[in-house]
Scaffold this active site. Structure first.
Site, mmCIF file in Angstrom:
data_model
loop_
_atom_site.group_PDB
_atom_site.id
_atom_site.type_symbol
_atom_site.label_atom_id
_atom_site.label_comp_id
_atom_site.label_asym_id
_atom_site.label_seq_id
_atom_site.Cartn_x
_atom_site.Cartn_y
_atom_site.Cartn_z
ATOM 1 N N ASP A 11 0.868 -1.171 0.000
ATOM 2 C CA ASP A 11 0.000 0.000 0.000
ATOM 3 C C ASP A 11 0.911 1.228 0.000
ATOM 4 O O ASP A 11 2.080 1.150 0.396
ATOM 5 C CB ASP A 11 -0.890 -0.046 1.252
ATOM 6 N N ASP A 13 -0.155 5.096 0.896
ATOM 7 C CA ASP A 13 -0.402 6.036 1.993
ATOM 8 C C ASP A 13 -0.470 5.298 3.325
ATOM 9 O O ASP A 13 -1.295 4.400 3.507
ATOM 10 C CB ASP A 13 -1.726 6.780 1.765
ATOM 11 N N ASP A 171 -1.545 -0.889 5.982
ATOM 12 C CA ASP A 171 -1.745 -0.340 7.335
ATOM 13 C C ASP A 171 -3.198 -0.278 7.768
ATOM 14 O O ASP A 171 -3.488 0.245 8.845
ATOM 15 C CB ASP A 171 -1.142 1.076 7.415
#
Length: 218
Positions: A11, A13, A171
């Site tokens: 991922d 961001d 995250d």
């Protein structure tokens, strides 16, 4: 390193790059322009991100926009963010060193993100250099976004890897669901925007607290 894993998916961001200040600042500019008095905190914006920029705008406006209003303001958000997305963003400490280790071991590296494709490519190339990643799979308007596996499967196809040859680092719960929907092993990271508890609830294979563990899992 295990020979089975041929591809590492990340991922963007909250996993590779901390982007929260610039995302929040752009939303705040638009909120002020349209007379909304919300004063969202950094923690609020960390909860708002994860499902793409359009959904971020929707959440920042308290879910009070009509579809047409949201379309219009989202259209304003995109160039605003494109012009300011590097103002405060930075790569998390230790991430680049770990990626270099994976590349040296011969792994394919992919970014799979709900950031619009043009912005994703621009940000990744700014921080990591053109061609550093083997695939950058961002959002194209009209195509499915995470947790739909579309962009993840597209990345795997691009680099010629099967799902069981890949590992996915993210995250948020969105990332964990995306990995599972694509049949890829999910690894949660806690240095980003969401909590350990949120990641744990999705039952990933492992949750790691610092980037130095990345290469140890391959």
């Amino acid at each position: 390193m295990q020979s089975k894993i041929k591809c590492a998916i990340f991922d963007l961001d909250g996993t590779l790059v901390n982007t929260i200040d610039d995302l929040g600042n752009c939303c705040n500019i638009l909120l002020k322009k349209y007379g909304y008095n919300y004063e969202w905190s950094e923690s609020d914006y960390k909860r708002f991100v994860g499902n793409g920029a359009r959904k971020l705008v929707d959440r920042a406006f308290g879910g009070r926009l009509s579809e047409s209003e949201l379309d219009s303001i989202y259209a304003e958000f995109k160039p605003l963010y494109k012009n300011s997305m590097l103002d405060n963003a930075y790569v998390y400490d230790g991430v680049k060193e770990q990626l270099d280790m994976l590349k040296a071991a011969g792994l394919k590296l992919c970014v799979v993100t709900n950031k619009p494709s043009a912005a994703a490519n621009g940000m990744v190339e700014h921080f990591f250099g053109e061609g550093y990643f083997d695939c950058i799979s961002g959002v194209v308007d009209g195509k499915p976004t995470k947790p739909d596996p579309y962009t993840t499967l597209l990345a795997l196809e691009t680099v010629g890897c099967k799902a069981d040859e890949a590992i996915y680092f993210g995250d948020s719960n969105v990332d964990m669901k995306t990995a599972k929907n694509a049949g890829v092993e999910a690894i949660g990271v806690t240095w980003g925007f969401r909590s350990f508890e949120e990641l744990f609830a999705e039952d990933p294979s492992v949750i790691i607290d610092e980037p130095s563990y990345i290469s140890k899992l391959i």
